[in-house]
Design a protein around this motif. Structure first.
Motif, PDB file in Angstrom:
ATOM      1  N   GLN A   2      40.070  34.535  35.437  1.00 18.55           N
ATOM      2  CA  GLN A   2      40.020  34.516  36.897  1.00 18.55           C
ATOM      3  C   GLN A   2      40.240  33.092  37.402  1.00 18.55           C
ATOM      4  O   GLN A   2      39.592  32.159  36.923  1.00 18.55           O
ATOM      5  N   ASP A  33      39.700  31.892  40.762  1.00 18.90           N
ATOM      6  CA  ASP A  33      39.225  32.237  42.107  1.00 18.90           C
ATOM      7  C   ASP A  33      39.563  31.177  43.141  1.00 18.90           C
ATOM      8  O   ASP A  33      39.734  31.492  44.329  1.00 18.90           O
ATOM      9  N   GLN A  43      39.399  44.045  33.898  1.00 18.13           N
ATOM     10  CA  GLN A  43      39.130  44.061  35.339  1.00 18.13           C
ATOM     11  C   GLN A  43      39.830  42.842  35.935  1.00 18.13           C
ATOM     12  O   GLN A  43      39.268  41.758  36.028  1.00 18.13           O
ATOM     13  N   LYS A  69      41.545  42.966  38.998  1.00 18.00           N
ATOM     14  CA  LYS A  69      41.846  43.205  40.406  1.00 18.00           C
ATOM     15  C   LYS A  69      41.801  41.869  41.139  1.00 18.00           C
ATOM     16  O   LYS A  69      40.884  41.080  40.943  1.00 18.00           O
ATOM     17  N   PHE A  98      41.288  38.771  43.584  1.00 16.21           N
ATOM     18  CA  PHE A  98      40.208  38.333  44.468  1.00 16.21           C
ATOM     19  C   PHE A  98      40.799  38.063  45.846  1.00 16.21           C
ATOM     20  O   PHE A  98      41.623  37.169  46.019  1.00 16.21           O
ATOM     21  N   GLY A 108      35.441  41.334  47.518  1.00 15.88           N
ATOM     22  CA  GLY A 108      34.995  41.752  46.198  1.00 15.88           C
ATOM     23  C   GLY A 108      34.698  40.534  45.349  1.00 15.88           C
ATOM     24  O   GLY A 108      35.585  39.724  45.095  1.00 15.88           O
ATOM     25  N   GLU A 109      33.458  40.427  44.908  1.00 19.44           N
ATOM     26  CA  GLU A 109      33.087  39.215  44.185  1.00 19.44           C
ATOM     27  C   GLU A 109      33.518  39.300  42.729  1.00 19.44           C
ATOM     28  O   GLU A 109      34.679  39.547  42.444  1.00 19.44           O
ATOM     29  N   PHE A 110      32.621  39.199  41.780  1.00 21.58           N
ATOM     30  CA  PHE A 110      33.083  38.848  40.443  1.00 21.58           C
ATOM     31  C   PHE A 110      32.548  39.785  39.363  1.00 21.58           C
ATOM     32  O   PHE A 110      31.456  40.327  39.473  1.00 21.58           O
ATOM     33  N   ASP A 147      29.815  45.462  38.209  1.00 22.15           N
ATOM     34  CA  ASP A 147      31.176  45.009  38.519  1.00 22.15           C
ATOM     35  C   ASP A 147      31.296  44.809  40.028  1.00 22.15           C
ATOM     36  O   ASP A 147      31.601  45.732  40.770  1.00 22.15           O
ATOM     37  N   ARG A 171      33.543  43.178  41.662  1.00 20.37           N
ATOM     38  CA  ARG A 171      34.911  43.260  42.156  1.00 20.37           C
ATOM     39  C   ARG A 171      35.238  44.686  42.608  1.00 20.37           C
ATOM     40  O   ARG A 171      36.049  44.902  43.501  1.00 20.37           O
ATOM     41  N   GLN A 172      34.572  45.653  41.993  1.00 22.03           N
ATOM     42  CA  GLN A 172      34.824  47.054  42.304  1.00 22.03           C
ATOM     43  C   GLN A 172      33.772  47.640  43.248  1.00 22.03           C
ATOM     44  O   GLN A 172      34.096  48.350  44.191  1.00 22.03           O
ATOM     45  N   GLU A 219      37.029  45.509  48.377  1.00 21.07           N
ATOM     46  CA  GLU A 219      38.005  44.875  49.260  1.00 21.07           C
ATOM     47  C   GLU A 219      38.462  45.803  50.388  1.00 21.07           C
ATOM     48  O   GLU A 219      39.187  45.369  51.278  1.00 21.07           O
TER      49      GLU A 219
END
Length: 778
Positions: free
Chosen positions: A93, A95, A222, A224, A226, A230-232, A433, A435-436, A489
């Motif tokens: 990542q 970010d 994972q 997806k 940023f 959606g964080e981490f 998760d 991000r999800q 997101e």
């Protein structure tokens, strides 16, 4: 309306429907919505016997450039493949790339131009582009050989020189630079704050190094992108981080300081030792010392070395402005250092409340989940309003320059510290998760925050958690809502959806649906099962049911998968008493009702206007019926009753003579969300009773039902959801007889927003009246 029930015909009415209607999907099991259980994740919600997760260990060296507000770093990552899969590449990542001018986040931002816009708004639209993002200079293997890598916006793929087989590790290096963003201008979850009065900076540094993405049994990689909300999602590992900063800076970081004798003076080390034995905050770096450092800036450098075991991330903060206090907190028999770092601008508020808030959070959360496993927990005050990382959090709220503060600021500070420190549990330990699924960390944590706030102070003004506080969101327009089970997101109304609604749902489960004992046991079981692992929504749903023995699929379906809301109503009430067929009793009762029956307006006026009727004037017109009393008990009536009673059993005779009241109450579900029926009955003698009926009462008909209540005493009123337990959006139809639901309008006068806070106003009044200086802010 009161009715008489003939004989024992009531039995069939109480028993309920003879044939059930077809089951509606509201009570269907979550079959297709949840993934099929397997050897990695079981049907009970526990990790399976073949559960696995990856590991990433880091050795990082970074230097802070205080003149140019930038970082230069290098890292060595050892990635261990514990999966059964062969990997040919790794994903990291990046970010910080969200700050690149042409990032996906920047390009997909929407906005409008108004006919009238403030200078500040125009400045924001036209500000100079910030050349942020990672400048990756090198990616090499252990021997220094370059590795092919591809950057895709906020993700980087590193191609492996040979496939990484199960149970093998791969070590590689990444070198980079990046500028630090001005958090007050650009926002973000980290950055710096500049203090023009003393010409100093305060840095809160996060998402600051290329970090391994998660590879798991649910999503694979994972990766997806940023976009900001959606964080981490991050794997666990051990960290050794060497941070080089100006020699007069104080550095707070994830983990334990390894070289205190090199970076701390002997005085500061003695104070640290004192704090380690104290149950009250001990100041390690005083305000006077921090103020002196602000004035006399050092030119040398120092390197602070931190190590952290089994964490998913690393963050740090640095400034010469830092005051530092700490205290020991006993959690489950283990000593934990609760600490705070803050500039003088945070006092007196921070010195009084920050570290105590940290310690309180650890104790309450540990009681409901698992004992806090790490050696330290830190709260840092700077530009970031609230953000969380393992063992360290960044928090906002500061007093006015004169040291006073509003009540809102005080409780805002305590709440944000509880929330951000609480994130150590969700998701830093119970590692969902983000991000999800934002709700799995923010929603669960907001619920726990509510519990901790209520243990801080009786009547604590919690913003989220109580069902009544989510009503406005629940009844808002459907096109402005998304189900909780929406990707991070894509969520609309982020705060209510991802924080407030799931937190409120858990509170409703705890207080109304499951009860505290069953809920607390199941919630703690979830934390124990998934500590230091990667849970998914199904794991939470299944564990809560498995450990409590309560079928909650209807609740998850309605509260998490739809935008239905609670709007229950009492539609009708019918009052019945038993017709015992005892003619003396029945006739006396009917005569009483007849005597109480109101006269019509015509009858009332006729008594005045008609002095005598024809029959009054001519008695010879009267016959049998003029003298017949239909409510008089005859010998024939008594004989028929005696014959009827001979054929009854003792139990049937007792039921007839019970004098019970039967109320057939109709309920409607107007909002679509099924909920328990919490019904309060107020009796004629002034007493009351509350009955909690499970939501399964709606299983035969999701829209309309009737329920019979049997009471010894007459009921004068029924109230639905009397204690505001279900987030009912319309209370006007929750009572019978109807009562007007209170509402209000506000009369206000346009005021200057910069009103003095209550503390400031009282101090000013005290000085005006010749009083002494108040010390209430100290």
């Amino acid at each position: 309306m009161r009715n008489l029930l003939a004989g024992l015909a009531l039995v069939g009415l109480v028993a309920g429907p003879i044939a059930a209607l077809a089951q509606d999907t509201k009570f269907g099991q979550l079959g297709q919505e949840l993934p099929t259980p397997n050897t990695y994740r079981t049907a009970s919600g526990a990790p399976g016997h073949q559960y696995w997760q990856q590991r990433a260990d880091y050795n990082i060296k970074v230097e802070l450039d205080d003149k140019n507000q930038s970082l230069t770093g290098s890292e060595t990552i050892t990635y261990t493949n514990n999966s059964p899969d062969v990997l040919t590449y790794l994903w990291l990542q990046l970010d910080q790339n969200i700050f690149e001018p042409n990032s996906m986040s920047n390009l997909t931002q929407t906005g409008t131009v108004q006919d009238k816009m403030s200078v500040q708004a125009v400045e924001h639209l036209t500000r100079e582009e910030f050349d942020g993002g990672f400048k990756i200079s090198k990616v090499t293997d252990r021997s220094g050989k370059a590795l092919k890598h591809t950057i895709n916006n906020t993700m980087m793929r590193v191609d492996l020189p040979s496939p990484l087989k199960p149970n093998q590790s791969f070590t590689f290096n990444v070198d980079w630079k990046n500028k630090i963003n001005d958090q007050k201008v650009l926002g973000g979850r980290s950055g710096y704050e500049y203090f023009p009065k003393d010409d100093n900076y305060l840095y809160e540094i996060a998402q600051w190094f290329p970090r391994m993405a998660v590879y798991d049994d649910v999503n694979g990689w994972q990766h997806k992108q940023f976009l900001g909300s959606g964080e981490f999602a991050l794997p666990f590992g051990d960290y050794k981080v060497s941070i080089t900063v100006p020699s007069d800076h104080i550095v707070a970081g994830t983990g334990e300081l390894q070289n205190a004798n090199q970076v701390l003076s002997s005085t500061h080390q003695k104070r640290w030792a004192q704090a380690a034995k104290s149950d009250k905050p001990v100041v390690i770096v005083t305000q006077e010392e921090a103020t002196q450092a602000e004035k006399n800036k050092a030119t040398g450098k120092k390197t602070w070395v931190y190590e952290a075991k089994n964490v998913r991330d690393f963050a740090w903060a640095s400034s010469r402005k830092f005051i530092w206090d700490a205290m020991n907190t006993n959690v489950g028999g283990k000593n934990v250092m609760a600490m705070s770092y803050y500039p003088k601008e945070g006092n007196p508020l921070w010195g009084q409340y920050s570290t105590e808030s940290v310690a309180h959070t650890l104790k309450v959360y540990s009681k409901h989940t698992i004992d806090y496993p790490y050696p330290v927990a830190i709260s840092v005050h700077g530009p970031v309003g609230g953000m969380e990382y393992p063992m360290i959090s960044f928090n906002g709220y500061r007093p006015e320059e004169d040291g006073t503060y509003s009540e809102r600021t005080k409780y805002g500070l305590i709440s944000v510290i509880i929330h951000e420190v609480g994130h150590n549990f969700f998701p830093m330990i119970i590692n969902s998760d983000e991000r999800q699924w934002t709700w799995m960390d923010e929603g669960l944590n907001t619920f726990m925050q509510y519990l901790a706030e209520q243990e801080w102070e009786r009547g604590y003004p919690s913003r989220r958690g109580e069902p009544k506080d989510i009503v406005e969101y629940m009844k808002s327009a459907k096109n402005t809502q998304t189900p909780i089970m929406t990707n991070s997101e894509s969520v609309l109304q982020f705060g209510p959806n991802a924080y407030g609604k799931p937190a409120t749902g858990l509170n409703i489960l705890r207080e109304t649906i499951m009860g505290r004992e069953l809920f607390d046991y199941a919630f703690k079981e979830y934390a124990k099962r998934w500590a230091f692992k990667h849970p998914m929504p199904a794991d939470f749903f299944r564990t809560m049911e498995d450990a409590s023995g309560v079928d909650l699929d209807w609740f998850w379906r309605g509260w998490f998968y739809t935008t239905d809301h609670t709007d229950l109503a009492i539609s009708d009430v019918k009052w019945f008493t038993i017709d015992s067929q005892n003619p003396e009793f029945v006739n006396a009762q009917r005569r009483e009702q007849q005597n109480k029956a109101p006269q019509t307006l015509s009858q009332q006026r006729n008594l005045q206007d008609i002095q005598k009727t024809l029959v009054d004037e001519k008695p010879e017109l009267k016959d049998f019926y003029n003298n017949y009393d239909p409510l008089a008990t005859t010998a024939a009536d008594l004989q028929r009753h005696q014959a009827f009673m001979k054929n009854l059993s003792p139990a049937q005779k007792k039921a007839l003579d019970s004098g019970l009241n039967f109320y057939e109450v109709g309920f409607q579900n107007k909002g679509g969300l099924v909920m328990p029926l919490v019904v309060k009955m107020n009796y004629e003698d002034g007493s009351e009773e509350v009955i909690n009926i499970p939501a399964e009462i709606w299983r035969y008909n999701n829209n309309e039902i009737t329920k019979v209540f049997i009471t010894e005493k007459p009921v004068v009123s029924f109230t639905l959801d009397p204690y505001l337990q279900t987030a009912d959006t319309d209370l006007s139809d929750n009572s019978y007889p109807r009562r007007m639901a209170p509402s209000r309008f506000e009369i206000y006068q346009q005021q200057n927003r910069q009103q003095p806070n209550t503390m400031q106003r009282e101090r000013s009044t005290s000085r005006t009246n010749g009083g002494g200086n108040s010390n209430s802010a100290q």
